[in-house]
Design a protein around this motif. Structure first.
Motif, mmCIF file in Angstrom:
data_model
loop_
_atom_site.group_PDB
_atom_site.id
_atom_site.type_symbol
_atom_site.label_atom_id
_atom_site.label_comp_id
_atom_site.label_asym_id
_atom_site.label_seq_id
_atom_site.Cartn_x
_atom_site.Cartn_y
_atom_site.Cartn_z
ATOM 1 N N ASP A 234 0.832 -1.206 0.000
ATOM 2 C CA ASP A 234 0.000 0.000 0.000
ATOM 3 C C ASP A 234 0.865 1.254 0.000
ATOM 4 O O ASP A 234 0.573 2.223 -0.688
ATOM 5 N N GLU A 235 1.948 1.223 0.773
ATOM 6 C CA GLU A 235 2.845 2.376 0.823
ATOM 7 C C GLU A 235 3.522 2.608 -0.524
ATOM 8 O O GLU A 235 3.644 3.739 -0.976
ATOM 9 N N LEU B 200 2.358 1.839 -3.506
ATOM 10 C CA LEU B 200 1.373 2.407 -4.432
ATOM 11 C C LEU B 200 1.129 3.881 -4.135
ATOM 12 O O LEU B 200 0.982 4.683 -5.054
ATOM 13 N N GLN B 201 1.124 4.272 -2.870
ATOM 14 C CA GLN B 201 0.961 5.684 -2.527
ATOM 15 C C GLN B 201 2.172 6.494 -2.982
ATOM 16 O O GLN B 201 2.025 7.610 -3.471
ATOM 17 N N LEU B 202 3.368 5.947 -2.836
ATOM 18 C CA LEU B 202 4.576 6.647 -3.271
ATOM 19 C C LEU B 202 4.626 6.801 -4.783
ATOM 20 O O LEU B 202 5.187 7.765 -5.300
ATOM 21 N N GLU B 203 4.040 5.868 -5.499
ATOM 22 C CA GLU B 203 4.095 5.871 -6.955
ATOM 23 C C GLU B 203 3.006 6.721 -7.615
ATOM 24 O O GLU B 203 3.037 6.944 -8.810
ATOM 25 N N VAL B 204 2.049 7.167 -6.855
ATOM 26 C CA VAL B 204 0.970 7.965 -7.442
ATOM 27 C C VAL B 204 1.532 9.322 -7.861
ATOM 28 O O VAL B 204 2.211 9.990 -7.110
ATOM 29 N N GLU C 213 0.659 13.075 -10.025
ATOM 30 C CA GLU C 213 -0.398 13.951 -10.539
ATOM 31 C C GLU C 213 -0.200 14.157 -12.043
ATOM 32 O O GLU C 213 0.892 14.449 -12.496
ATOM 33 N N ARG D 82 -5.374 11.213 -11.405
ATOM 34 C CA ARG D 82 -4.332 10.570 -10.616
ATOM 35 C C ARG D 82 -4.014 9.239 -11.291
ATOM 36 O O ARG D 82 -4.897 8.519 -11.712
ATOM 37 N N SER E 166 -1.185 5.810 -11.240
ATOM 38 C CA SER E 166 -0.090 5.074 -10.646
ATOM 39 C C SER E 166 0.626 4.285 -11.740
ATOM 40 O O SER E 166 0.052 3.383 -12.330
#
Length: 80
Positions: free
Chosen positions: A59-60, A62-66, A68, A73, A75
């Motif tokens: 999960d972390e 995927l959040q780091l890879e998002v 703009e 948004r 990924s």
């Protein structure tokens, strides 16, 4: 690249030096050999060590890879 169970870092170092990955997430609650962190792509360090178990790290990552892109948004980890 994602290296699960990365400690002590042999495969992470292989991915960084031989495969020449531009970004590697090394997942392991254990220590990585400090030499693993010496690989850079431009000014950015290639290896990011997530000191946790795999089930919590994804999960972390995927959040780091998002990133703009306008109002959308995206990924790059999943939108290939």
């Amino acid at each position: 690249a994602v290296d699960c169970g990365a400690a002590p870092g042999g495969w992470t170092q292989f991915l960084a030096t031989k495969v020449q990955c531009k970004k590697i997430y090394s997942i392991d609650p254990g220590e990585l050999d400090p030499i693993v962190f010496n690989t850079h792509y431009g000014d950015e360090r290639v290896v990011q060590h997530l000191r946790q178990k795999v089930e919590y790290a994804m999960d972390e990552i995927l959040q780091l890879e998002v990133v703009e892109e306008g109002n959308n948004r995206k990924s790059p980890m999943v939108d290939i």
